[in-house]
Design a protein around this motif. Sequence first.
Motif, short mmCIF file in Angstrom:
data_model
loop_
_atom_site.label_atom_id
_atom_site.label_comp_id
_atom_site.label_asym_id
_atom_site.label_seq_id
_atom_site.Cartn_x
_atom_site.Cartn_y
_atom_site.Cartn_z
N ASN A 155 28.29 47.20 35.75
CA ASN A 155 27.74 46.24 36.22
C ASN A 155 26.27 45.93 35.55
O ASN A 155 25.89 46.97 34.80
CB ASN A 155 27.34 46.50 37.94
CG ASN A 155 28.72 46.33 38.69
OD1 ASN A 155 29.37 45.50 38.95
ND2 ASN A 155 28.99 47.70 39.07
N PRO A 160 18.38 40.81 39.14
CA PRO A 160 18.63 39.65 39.28
C PRO A 160 17.70 38.51 39.00
O PRO A 160 17.95 37.41 38.62
CB PRO A 160 19.03 39.34 40.95
CG PRO A 160 19.64 40.52 41.47
CD PRO A 160 18.77 41.60 40.41
N ASP A 166 22.22 36.33 34.25
CA ASP A 166 23.43 35.35 34.43
C ASP A 166 24.27 35.63 33.52
O ASP A 166 25.45 35.62 33.68
CB ASP A 166 23.08 33.69 34.60
CG ASP A 166 24.20 33.03 35.01
OD1 ASP A 166 24.69 33.42 36.20
OD2 ASP A 166 24.79 32.31 34.47
N LEU A 169 26.02 38.95 34.01
CA LEU A 169 27.17 38.49 34.72
C LEU A 169 28.10 38.26 34.25
O LEU A 169 29.74 38.46 34.42
CB LEU A 169 26.74 37.53 35.97
CG LEU A 169 25.62 38.16 37.02
CD1 LEU A 169 25.48 37.09 37.97
CD2 LEU A 169 25.98 39.35 37.56
N CYS A 234 32.65 41.79 41.63
CA CYS A 234 32.73 40.49 41.23
C CYS A 234 31.74 39.30 41.53
O CYS A 234 30.87 39.39 42.29
CB CYS A 234 34.03 39.90 42.03
SG CYS A 234 35.74 40.54 41.30
N ASN A 235 31.36 38.69 40.58
CA ASN A 235 30.41 37.54 40.49
C ASN A 235 30.90 36.35 40.55
O ASN A 235 32.32 35.90 40.67
CB ASN A 235 29.42 37.73 39.32
CG ASN A 235 30.21 37.74 38.03
OD1 ASN A 235 30.70 36.55 37.60
ND2 ASN A 235 30.09 38.95 37.25
N HIS A 236 30.42 35.42 40.58
CA HIS A 236 30.55 33.63 40.40
C HIS A 236 31.60 33.49 39.21
O HIS A 236 32.65 32.59 39.48
CB HIS A 236 29.51 32.68 40.48
CG HIS A 236 28.64 32.88 39.41
ND1 HIS A 236 27.59 33.78 39.04
CD2 HIS A 236 28.46 31.97 38.26
CE1 HIS A 236 26.99 33.32 37.87
NE2 HIS A 236 27.61 32.41 37.31
N ALA A 253 28.79 39.17 43.92
CA ALA A 253 27.49 39.11 43.34
C ALA A 253 26.95 37.70 43.00
O ALA A 253 27.95 36.79 42.88
CB ALA A 253 27.14 39.85 41.82
#
Length: 253
Positions: A155, A160, A166, A169, A234-236, A253
């Motif tokens: 991670n 953030p 981003d 991520l 997991c993120n977007h 996330a």
Amino acid sequence: MGGFKTAHAGWLTLMSPPTSGLGSRARHDIVVKRPFQKVYPKGMPANMEFKIGRFAPKDESAKLFREANVLYWAKALLGLVYDFIDRAVAGASDPLPFDIPRVRFVEAGLALSYYQDNSKPASKVTSARACFLLEEVIDGRDEDFVKYIHNMDPNPLLDPDESGYDFALFLAFTQHVQYAKTGGLVFISDYQGNDKLLTDPQIMTHPSVSEQKDMFGGGNIEKAVSEFETRHICNHFCKWPGFELEEFGGEVA
């Protein structure tokens, strides 16, 4: 000087230059890297000031060949991700709701210097005296160079509210894709550099990959692969339906 290598500014001119990439122009600016070991005065504690010691040529070349091998595989694994993304986007009914960063690893190559035995024909060189890893320069200020993901954790290292989060991520998402597409066997870690060029990656592999032969060096922490599904969050990027990725880890996330 990093933890394991020194880095020096240099330039490269090749007798038969390629049409593009490293060495494609005369006096091409490069970074020259060599592994080192810390040499302490005899009998003194390890917290004392040390001198930089070089490895024997045989050991030095083995270490740098391994580094080059890691970069080679990292390029392939990142290419796998972009192929996956392009196919998914082309076949999706809805457009991507976010931009996909386009990043790559630095161009690199190995250079060896040799002692010349004057008693033999000039075309026959003897043993190597040193080995160097030559890399493309990552432009920008020192503070723009970021370690995004450590090899101990899948991670982001960034918080953030930090610049580059981003992008970190996205790099975590690339690990998810690599893990999924290789059947849980391998992914890139130690992502570092900037949002255009990356360097010094590590390759994480499942214990079954190398059969205890340590293909990718001490940075290959096999436990990181066996625990990936429980530790990755997991993120977007991972959650976009068009990618059809299985969700891993804790909260999204």
